[in-house]
Scaffold this motif. Structure first.
Motif, PDB file in Angstrom:
ATOM      1  N   UNK B  44     -54.423   9.959  25.652  1.00 58.79           N
ATOM      2  CA  UNK B  44     -54.218   8.631  25.059  1.00 58.79           C
ATOM      3  C   UNK B  44     -55.291   8.360  24.015  1.00 58.79           C
ATOM      4  N   UNK B  47     -54.502  10.349  20.860  1.00 54.14           N
ATOM      5  CA  UNK B  47     -53.403   9.758  20.117  1.00 54.14           C
ATOM      6  C   UNK B  47     -53.829   8.459  19.453  1.00 54.14           C
ATOM      7  N   UNK B  89     -39.501  21.295  20.441  1.00 56.64           N
ATOM      8  CA  UNK B  89     -39.313  20.012  19.781  1.00 56.64           C
ATOM      9  C   UNK B  89     -37.909  19.500  20.005  1.00 56.64           C
ATOM     10  N   UNK B  90     -36.951  20.426  20.087  1.00 56.30           N
ATOM     11  CA  UNK B  90     -35.585  19.946  20.272  1.00 56.30           C
ATOM     12  C   UNK B  90     -35.417  19.282  21.616  1.00 56.30           C
ATOM     13  N   UNK B  94     -36.732  11.833  23.897  1.00 57.03           N
ATOM     14  CA  UNK B  94     -36.657  10.835  22.849  1.00 57.03           C
ATOM     15  C   UNK B  94     -36.923   9.495  23.494  1.00 57.03           C
ATOM     16  N   UNK B  95     -38.178   9.247  23.798  1.00 56.23           N
ATOM     17  CA  UNK B  95     -38.455   8.005  24.519  1.00 56.23           C
ATOM     18  C   UNK B  95     -39.295   7.059  23.689  1.00 56.23           C
ATOM     19  N   UNK B  96     -39.248   7.218  22.400  1.00 53.24           N
ATOM     20  CA  UNK B  96     -39.958   6.258  21.575  1.00 53.24           C
ATOM     21  C   UNK B  96     -41.372   6.669  21.225  1.00 53.24           C
ATOM     22  N   UNK B  97     -41.861   7.744  21.811  1.00 50.62           N
ATOM     23  CA  UNK B  97     -43.220   8.150  21.454  1.00 50.62           C
ATOM     24  C   UNK B  97     -43.175   8.794  20.078  1.00 50.62           C
ATOM     25  N   UNK B  98     -44.098   8.453  19.269  1.00 48.99           N
ATOM     26  CA  UNK B  98     -44.173   9.006  17.929  1.00 48.99           C
ATOM     27  C   UNK B  98     -44.263  10.527  18.041  1.00 48.99           C
ATOM     28  N   UNK B  99     -43.506  11.211  17.196  1.00 46.45           N
ATOM     29  CA  UNK B  99     -43.354  12.651  17.378  1.00 46.45           C
ATOM     30  C   UNK B  99     -44.651  13.414  17.336  1.00 46.45           C
ATOM     31  N   UNK B 101     -47.540  12.407  18.265  1.00 48.08           N
ATOM     32  CA  UNK B 101     -48.261  12.222  19.515  1.00 48.08           C
ATOM     33  C   UNK B 101     -47.639  13.073  20.614  1.00 48.08           C
TER      34      UNK B 101
END
Lengths: 463, 301
Positions: B44, B47, B89-90, B94-99, B101
């Motif tokens: 954390x 990031x 990466x695929x 997809x939970x909203x975390x900036x990629x 990070x």
């Protein structure tokens, strides 16, 4: 000389992200703060102190922080910055003021902002708002293709502004409306062609990231009138700016409004979609980090190598065949010769003053020359010869020889005493602009003229 | 006008992964800080650093007793499996975390697991190769500086998170690291979890960094965010913990003991606790100087 008085010296003002977000209503802001991407984008634009304050409170369970505690976090000398940071935070409704039970005021972090920022940092959101990954695309496009696509689309719009014959096709009505709304082009009659304005010239001289940002701000201003929801459009724009270049994303979960927005972006060159019905899209280099105001390394410029050489004898050699670039050069240089791959121009006092008359500033001209400088020029320090830059700045300063103030002249006073009386009265009211005691002449501002006239009439009646 | 700094900042975190010390933490009664929690809080923090500015850069190095390893960015040998990277990466949630990070978190977790599983030597050490890790950090800073395309300036700092104790054998290397960092204008910060370390105290003092022994381990993240997140320019403006009394005693070159008074070679300035006729560093010779007066021998006729 008359041109001096009439010249519209309006510099192209572009709001940065914070200034734009401040103009939104609190309900729109609340809607925005529910999405991690928007919170992240806005967070990055905050002043430094504000960022640290938010980080310190972000993970604290206790709800409020006393204001005087926050004030102890910084050295006393920087109180101005502290106030500036607090102003930014409260202006954007990120932080609210509360009165605690003990009577001391405290700050509280906006709940949805806090949650969304935590999600952006650590994940754990419900994924309803994010874009999914897809299985590999059999029509996958690489970064070079995306770059050339973006460049071609954006230049289409620029060509249209400049009205050159080559790129005038392919612009939709909506783009025209945006350009009209932003004052970059204007129309004479209802159905006549558009022509470029002074603001348009200034726009063209900007670097590409500023151009895109200015254009997007103007587009967002017209969003409401098109019936699209501004929260959804802004959210999608923020999400887009944080995607990775070269990867494709799915547009399945996007709402109708966002799909329309996507089609518009496709036209501006910010995203690429193979077909309208295709469910996947690629963001291009123009869209990445769109909302950040730090100087971006839009390598579109470096891909398209600089082509201008400036010599100390005020000659400019531009190795380009593009009519758009030639048009831009002709805004402030006199074109002498044209060859198939090169244009020879000359910077003269007349040409530069004509540019100033249409509102272009010396800084814009110099930045334009610098950003399109040929690699050979880039090897020298400074890039543009200092004689040229200094001379252009001097020519601009030449225009600032007169200050014009409107006023009313009072003359032919009978006695010195009358003159002094009136002069002192005008000075008390601070409407006196200029006086000449030996000749007994004074000038009063137009707005103060009424007062002074009344006073004089009263005085004449009494004596 | 918004007060925003124009400089980007490079943060290098050197994390002490001594298994002995971390194992002891697990057996403590209140279990303030376990290794897993520490890694999560560190993620954390990293990031957050990347979040502060778009141009900020990050590097994480693990200091293990037997070796040092780059946790992020992945070292180049591992790039042979780079094709797997796109697969990872695929599948990224997809939970909203900036990629970015998400990538940082995944990479660091993978590499830590890799590090732990590959340590099969079975030897136990009480310390870790800290000076080696810091040298790697300084080399990385140098490389990034050379690789910068547009010659933008950036400030760099090294944050050392340390739990195990110092070992005096590292004294020499450590001092050299400190002076190099001072030359490079790199700030060294120290976040001490357990035992005070005089080496790191000196490092922080010389390079204008912050030395902090964490009072409450369960609040590690909050301390990291409050104290170690601001970069060099902002630090001047904020009230942060100042340095306490520092033990500046040097260690002698022969035994690595800390000495107050000792012998110094006049050629190379190396320090010894007792007299040696030949300096081991520069091989200069010294005549024996006896403090007692030599009794004059009466020449008997």
């Amino acid at each position: 000389m008359a041109a001096f008085v009439k010249s519209v010296n309006k510099k192209l003002a572009c709001k940065d992200l914070l200034a734009y977000v401040k103009t939104l209503t609190p309900s729109v802001l609340e809607g925005l703060y529910n999405h991690p991407a928007s919170c992240l984008a806005i967070f990055r634009e905050l002043p430094d102190f504000a960022k640290h304050y938010v980080m310190r409170i972000l993970f604290v369970e206790q709800v409020m922080v006393k204001q005087n505690v926050v004030a102890t976090w910084i050295e006393k000398d920087y109180a101005n910055e502290h106030l500036d940071a607090i102003k930014a935070l409260t202006g954007l409704h990120i932080v609210h003021e509360h009165m605690q039970y003990c009577g001391l005021p405290a700050w509280k972090l906006n709940e949805s902002f806090k949650k969304s920022l935590q999600i952006a940092l650590m994940g754990g959101g419900n994924g309803a708002n994010s874009l999914e990954m897809l299985p590999p695309d059999k029509y996958a496009k690489d970064i070079a293709f995306l770059d050339s696509y973006a460049q071609e689309r954006w230049e289409c719009i620029l060509h249209y502004i400049v009205q050159s014959k080559e790129g005038s096709g392919g612009i939709s009505r909506e783009v025209t409306e945006i350009l009209l709304h932003s004052g970059l082009v204007s129309k004479d009659g209802v159905n006549s062609d558009t022509f470029i304005t002074a603001a348009g010239f200034q726009f063209l001289l900007l670097d590409i990231s500023s151009q895109i940002w200015y254009f997007m701000i103007r587009y967002l201003e017209t969003v409401e009138s098109r019936g699209m929801n501004i929260v959804e459009c802004l959210t999608f724009m923020f999400q887009l700016s944080f995607l990775t270049l070269g990867k494709d994303y799915s547009s399945d979960k996007m709402s109708d409004n966002q799909q329309r927005f996507l089609q518009h972006l496709r036209e501006f060159g910010l995203v690429y979609q193979r077909k309208r019905k295709c469910q996947r899209f690629y963001p291009t280099r123009l869209a990445i980090n769109l909302t950040s105001s730090t100087p971006k390394d839009i390598a579109l410029e470096t891909h398209k190598q600089g082509f201008i050489m400036v010599e100390t004898n005020y000659r400019v050699y531009a190795y380009t065949a593009s009519p758009l670039q030639v048009n831009l050069l002709s805004a402030f240089c006199i074109i002498l010769y044209r060859f198939p791959n090169m244009v020879v121009a000359s910077i003269t006092r007349e040409s530069v003053r004509a540019a100033f008359a249409s509102g272009i500033t010396a800084d814009q001209i110099i930045n334009f020359l610098k950003s399109h400088a040929h690699p050979e020029m880039l090897k020298k320090k400074p890039v543009i010869p200092p004689t040229i830059t200094d001379q252009i700045l001097l020519w601009e300063l030449e225009r600032n020889r007169f200050n014009f103030d409107d006023g009313v002249l009072y003359s032919q006073f009978v006695s010195q005493r009358d003159f002094e009386l009136l002069r002192d009265y005008a000075k008390d009211l601070s409407v006196l602009v200029w006086e000449n005691p030996p000749k007994r002449i004074l000038v009063v501002t137009r707005s103060g003229h009424e007062e002074v006239k009344r006073f004089w009439k009263r005085h004449k009646r009494d004596t | 006008m918004a007060y925003r700094s124009d400089e980007s900042s490079l943060l290098i975190v050197v994390l002490d992964t001594n298994p002995v010390w971390w194992g002891q933490q697990l057996s403590k009664p209140n279990r303030d800080l376990t290794f897993t929690n520490c890694i999560e809080e560190l993620l954390v923090f990293c990031n957050s650093h990347l979040m502060m500015d778009q141009r900020n850069k990050l590097c994480v190095i693990a200091a293990h007793p037997s070796k040092n390893k780059f946790l992020f960015p992945k070292s180049e040998l591992a790039d042979e499996t780079a094709s797997d990277d796109s697969e990872i990466m695929r599948q990224t949630k997809s939970d909203g975390q900036y990629e970015l990070f998400a990538k940082v978190s995944e990479t660091i977790r993978e590499e830590v697991k890799d590090l732990i599983f590959s340590d099969t030597s079975g030897e136990l050490h009480a310390d870790c190769m800290l000076s080696g890790a810091m040298s790697m950090a300084l080399c990385y800073i140098n490389r990034v500086e050379k690789e910068q395309l547009n010659k933008e300036s950036f400030s760099s700092r090294i944050l050392v998170i340390k739990g195990s104790e110092d070992h005096q054998s590292q004294y020499m290397n450590f001092m050299m690291v400190i002076f190099t960092a001072q030359k490079q204008n790199t700030i060294i910060d120290a976040c001490i979890l357990d035992q005070e370390s005089s080496l790191l105290q000196q490092a922080c003092d010389i390079t204008n960094g912050i030395y902090l022994k964490i009072p409450q381990l369960s609040g590690l993240l909050q301390y990291l965010l409050c104290v170690f997140l601001p970069d060099a320019k902002i630090r001047k403006k904020m009230t942060l913990p100042t340095n306490v009394k520092i033990d500046y005693r040097a260690a002698c070159f022969c035994h690595r003991n800390l000495v107050d008074i000792g012998y110094v070679c006049s050629v190379c300035l190396s320090i010894y606790c007792s007299f040696t006729p030949i300096c081991t560093t520069c091989h200069a010779t010294f005549k024996i100087v006896d403090p007692r007066p030599i009794p004059k021998k009466k020449i008997k006729k």
